[in-house]
Write an enzyme that holds these catalytic residues in place. Structure first.
Site, PDB file in Angstrom:
ATOM      1  CB  SER A   1       3.656  11.013  -3.172  1.00 26.33           C
ATOM      2  OG  SER A   1       2.506  10.381  -3.680  1.00 26.33           O
TER       3      SER A   1
ATOM      4  CG  HIS B   1       4.704  13.175  -0.096  1.00 24.62           C
ATOM      5  ND1 HIS B   1       5.390  12.030   0.272  1.00 24.62           N
ATOM      6  CD2 HIS B   1       3.423  12.791  -0.278  1.00 24.62           C
ATOM      7  CE1 HIS B   1       4.553  11.006   0.289  1.00 24.62           C
ATOM      8  NE2 HIS B   1       3.366  11.438  -0.043  1.00 24.62           N
TER       9      HIS B   1
ATOM     10  CE  LYS C   1       2.271  10.492   3.548  1.00 24.41           C
ATOM     11  NZ  LYS C   1       1.289  11.046   2.639  1.00 24.41           N
TER      12      LYS C   1
END
Ligand SMILES: *Cc1c(COP(=O)(O)O)cnc(C)c1O
Length: 405
Positions: free
Chosen positions: A192, A220, A251
């Site tokens: 990330s 991610h 996320k």
């Protein structure tokens, strides 16, 4: 009983020590203040000082965090299943919506089964100890997420680290671990801080050569990497060759909270029996399970959000580089705009805040010394107009600070 606590002697020294450590952090510029948002999360947010800002620092990749359809899906699930379970899964905390979400995640990720956790931190914390012991070796990328590092610490297996993204060193570690019963290679699918995508094609080839398992953390990546957003394994064309996938619902996949591990049935069954963050922590709230299920249905019917995210990413990467900024090359919606010097990164982020753009400066120890940056994260929710407004602010702040011409 009074409301103030008076303490003496050694107890007082404990609190004084904490205050001293906090002061040291502040003096070193390492203390992390928190911005307070007074609105929904989104492409634009309103802070508690009334300021409206274009938000370039959320993990809101698909723009779902403040999305009205998500709010409605969570309300609907709350109405149907209630507010919470007041139980762990195995006692009386499993509802149909949890089973449906586990099934949908398995189908999306291409695995046999999936187990839900309260967070990906828990998924990683609870995955190693039940599956591996002192006869085995865990071979981990040096820059893997903190939750992987902590999870490995809880397990008795031998720990080997390979230099970040270094396939030659990975091979060396696989050779070192040749005498172990099982070997498992563990990597973030996407890292990330840099937006670096793990070389899963090469990792899977090495795993085949040295008879090792492969585990990836897709926090991610899930929802937007690969042609249909399944993740880094789809991006690298190794669907079906990854043994264990962990990820987050906090996320791209909605943005609330919650995590999961996806794998073969016998792996997931073992985790349901033995994984401590699953056995001893409350069930994911039904509102989150129901809304996450709605996300997967939406992603299965259209790649529109994923496509918009990648178009926004390409636009921002191209334009910010054209302004003269140095960015880490790549294709991921994490765009590190390199400023190298920590005070410069802080000044740049502060000036952008004044100009109506929310970004955070990252510096040592979060990134290596001399590698300070602002990390921009694109979202499908950003309009081209918002991105161009943000780019104009980058240009102005960059000129004022003498970073670009
Ligand atoms: C964010 C993140 C986690 C933690 O996810 P939560 O669901 O918020 O606990 C774990 N691993 C990686 C790589 C992450 O980026």
């Amino acid at each position: 009983m009074g409301t103030t606590t008076t303490t003496t002697g050694n107890r007082q020294a404990f609190f004084n020590g904490l205050s001293q450590n906090l002061d040291n952090l502040r003096q070193q510029g390492l203390y992390k203040p928190e911005r307070v948002i007074a609105s929904r999360q989104g492409a634009e947010v309103t802070c508690d000082d009334g300021r409206q800002l274009i938000n370039l620092c959320a993990n809101n990749y698909l723009g779902l965090s403040g999305d009205e359809a998500m709010v409605q899906a969570s309300i609907k699930a709350t109405e149907q299943y209630g507010y919470g379970l007041s139980s762990v899964r195995f006692i009386c905390g499993t509802q149909t919506v949890h089973k449906q979400l586990e099934r949908a995640l398995s189908d999306f990720l291409g695995t046999e089964d999936t187990i839900l956790y309260a967070a990906a931190f828990d998924a990683n914390g609870g995955v190693f100890e039940p599956l591996f012991d002192e006869n085995d070796a865990i071979i981990s990328d040096a820059l893997n997420h903190a939750s992987i590092i902590d999870g490995i610490r809880l397990c008795k297996a031998a720990r080997l680290r390979y230099a970040h993204n270094d396939m030659a060193d990975l091979e060396t570690q696989l050779q070192t671990a040749a005498g172990k019963r099982h070997r498992v290679i563990v990597t973030d699918g996407v890292f990330s801080m840099d937006g670096t995508i793990a070389q899963l094609d090469k990792i899977c080839a090495l795993a085949d050569k040295y008879d090792a398992l492969v585990m990836i953390d897709e926090c991610h990546a899930s929802g937007f990497m690969g042609a249909t957003g399944r993740g880094t394994h789809e991006h690298h064309n190794v669907l079906g060759r990854i043994d264990i996938i962990t990820g987050t619902l906090g996320k791209a996949l909605g943005g609330a909270m919650g995590g999961f591990t996806a794998a073969r049935k016998e792996v997931i069954d073992t985790l349901r029996q033995k994984s401590r963050p699953y056995l001893f922590s409350n069930t994911l709230a039904p509102s989150i399970a129901g809304a996450s299920l709605a996300v997967l249905q939406r992603l299965s019917s259209s790649t529109e959000l994923r496509d918009r995210l990648h178009a926004n990413t390409a636009h921002f990467r191209r334009e910010v580089a054209a302004l003269g900024f140095t960015i880490k090359p790549g294709t991921h919606p994490v765009v590190p705009v390199m400023l190298f010097d920590a005070p410069v990164a802080q000044k740049f982020a502060a000036r952008l805040y004044d100009l109506g753009v929310l970004v955070t400066g990252f510096f040592y120890p979060v990134v290596p010394m001399g590698q300070a940056r602002v990390r921009v994260q694109l979202s499908a929710a950003h309009t081209t107009e918002q991105l161009n407004t943000a780019l104009a602010a980058f240009a102005q702040a960059g000129r004022e600070l003498g970073l670009i011409k």
